[in-house]
Design a protein around this motif. Structure first.
Motif, PDB file in Angstrom:
ATOM      1  N   ALA A  12      81.459  81.731  51.220  1.00  0.00           N
ATOM      2  CA  ALA A  12      80.449  82.677  51.687  1.00  0.00           C
ATOM      3  C   ALA A  12      80.199  83.805  50.708  1.00  0.00           C
ATOM      4  N   ALA A  13      81.156  84.105  49.837  1.00  0.00           N
ATOM      5  CA  ALA A  13      80.933  85.147  48.836  1.00  0.00           C
ATOM      6  C   ALA A  13      79.804  84.776  47.893  1.00  0.00           C
ATOM      7  N   GLY A  14      79.469  83.492  47.812  1.00  0.00           N
ATOM      8  CA  GLY A  14      78.323  83.079  47.009  1.00  0.00           C
ATOM      9  C   GLY A  14      77.028  83.684  47.532  1.00  0.00           C
ATOM     10  N   ILE A  15      76.938  83.893  48.844  1.00  0.00           N
ATOM     11  CA  ILE A  15      75.760  84.537  49.424  1.00  0.00           C
ATOM     12  C   ILE A  15      75.680  85.980  48.944  1.00  0.00           C
ATOM     13  N   ASP A  16      76.807  86.709  49.031  1.00  0.00           N
ATOM     14  CA  ASP A  16      76.840  88.097  48.563  1.00  0.00           C
ATOM     15  C   ASP A  16      76.413  88.170  47.102  1.00  0.00           C
ATOM     16  N   CYS A  17      76.923  87.253  46.294  1.00  0.00           N
ATOM     17  CA  CYS A  17      76.650  87.254  44.864  1.00  0.00           C
ATOM     18  C   CYS A  17      75.174  86.985  44.586  1.00  0.00           C
ATOM     19  N   CYS A  18      74.593  86.000  45.248  1.00  0.00           N
ATOM     20  CA  CYS A  18      73.187  85.675  45.011  1.00  0.00           C
ATOM     21  C   CYS A  18      72.266  86.808  45.457  1.00  0.00           C
ATOM     22  N   LEU A  19      72.593  87.468  46.555  1.00  0.00           N
ATOM     23  CA  LEU A  19      71.813  88.628  46.980  1.00  0.00           C
ATOM     24  C   LEU A  19      71.917  89.757  45.958  1.00  0.00           C
ATOM     25  N   PHE A  20      73.093  89.902  45.364  1.00  0.00           N
ATOM     26  CA  PHE A  20      73.287  90.903  44.313  1.00  0.00           C
ATOM     27  C   PHE A  20      72.389  90.586  43.113  1.00  0.00           C
ATOM     28  N   VAL A  21      72.325  89.325  42.722  1.00  0.00           N
ATOM     29  CA  VAL A  21      71.455  88.925  41.607  1.00  0.00           C
ATOM     30  C   VAL A  21      69.997  89.188  41.960  1.00  0.00           C
ATOM     31  N   PHE A  22      69.607  88.890  43.184  1.00  0.00           N
ATOM     32  CA  PHE A  22      68.226  89.133  43.628  1.00  0.00           C
ATOM     33  C   PHE A  22      67.887  90.612  43.451  1.00  0.00           C
ATOM     34  N   ARG A  23      68.813  91.491  43.849  1.00  0.00           N
ATOM     35  CA  ARG A  23      68.572  92.933  43.746  1.00  0.00           C
ATOM     36  C   ARG A  23      68.471  93.395  42.298  1.00  0.00           C
TER      37      ARG A  23
END
Length: 333
Positions: free
Chosen positions: A176-187
């Motif tokens: 699930a940390a992959g979700i946090d990471c991808c949202l971080f990249v989006f930002r």
């Protein structure tokens, strides 16, 4: 690559000028979940607008079949990575296998061009095999800490972090940390407001409090090879709230304080104070999850000397407050 905070109007105008290209590298034996995360975050279907150009890249020759029989037909090859602004390695099938040389060379060249490289979960192993994490901070799943550190001693591993960015390379912890990471990249490319819309559509928090520490298993000895120490540990567990002293404990097992200290450490691998604090924190965890006791009542039951000390110890161990732990893990009646 610098972060950009854009208003929706500015963002839409700039997106029309250049929509970042995201290349997701896939391999045989992939996990569908790890593939779906970048697909949802960077694909156009979530918000019905193309903020990124997303494509799948075959990371190796042959069929690309998942661990449950799903197949991906990735038409693009590794040579198309030259056009990528972001490259994501969403997983890797085994920590013991070195990726193929063509992939490693492609990742190295992309990094030299300034492409943002992202390794999700075991995908960080691919980046490490390619040498992209040498001398950099990185994250991986907490269960792999020892293996990762032994294989890649040049990497500075942060086992509490959900994701880490260092020198144009981003790595994340498990699943699930992959979700946090991808949202971080989006930002990094668009405003937080747009990234938050993605998170809401996915029904996930835009940010998560704490790191992996709240999920790491904290094993402590249940029994040892020393019968007297075992009996003592059991007595303490049955009266964990008592204020213990080393002199009292040493006398109860007919040892000097020095001998008791030495034997306890030899039997458990821990100093007595460290073991006792772990036992009390483990009990506090259980009480926060399974009861409606107040923090003050839990402090009394677990033997901490004050609410302040309990909160400090708890946050030091799990990187979140007791109240946050309860909100996250409390059993729903």
């Amino acid at each position: 690559m610098s972060s950009r905070i854009l208003s929706p109007k500015t963002q839409s105008t700039e997106a029309m000028q250049h929509v970042p290209n995201v290349s997701v590298i896939v391999f045989n034996g992939f996990s569908p979940f790890h593939i779906s995360v970048p697909s949802i975050v960077f694909g156009r279907d979530t918000l019905n607008e193309a903020f990124f150009n997303l494509q799948f890249i075959a990371g190796e020759e042959g069929s690309i079949m998942s661990d449950i029989g799903m197949e991906i037909h990735a038409r693009a090859k590794l040579d198309t990575l030259e056009k990528a602004d972001i490259i994501i390695v969403p997983y890797w099938r085994t920590v013991d296998e070195r990726p193929n040389d063509q992939l490693i060379e492609a990742l190295r060249l992309a990094h030299e061009r300034g492409t943002l490289i992202v390794g999700l979960c075991l995908g960080g192993y691919v980046l490490a095999f390619a040498g992209l994490l040498d001398g950099k901070r990185a994250a991986t799943h907490w269960e792999l800490e020892q293996d990762f550190t032994q294989r890649f001693p040049e990497t500075l591993l942060d086992t509490n972090a959900l994701y880490v960015e260092d020198g144009g390379v981003i790595t994340s912890a498990g699943t699930a940390a992959g979700i946090d990471c991808c949202l971080f990249v989006f930002r990094k490319y668009y405003s937080s407001a747009i990234a938050n819309r993605i998170a809401r559509r996915m029904v996930v928090p835009p940010y998560r409090d704490g790191g992996q520490a709240q999920f790491i298993e904290q094993p402590i000895p249940i029994t040892t090879s020393d019968l007297r120490i075992n009996e003592l540990m059991e007595r303490i567990r049955n009266d964990i709230g008592h204020k213990y002293t080393l002199d009292e404990l040493a006398e109860s097992v007919m040892m000097t304080r020095r001998t008791f200290t030495r034997k306890f450490h030899k039997a458990t691998g821990m100093a007595f104070g460290e073991w006792l604090a772990s036992e009390r924190l483990n009990l506090a965890q259980e009480l926060l999850e399974s009861t409606d006791l107040t923090i003050e009542q839990i402090v009394t039951k677990t033997g901490f000397s004050s609410v302040f000390i309990f909160r400090d110890k708890f946050k030091g161990r799990y990187a979140v407050t007791p109240n946050r732990w309860r909100k996250t893990f409390h059993e729903q009646k």
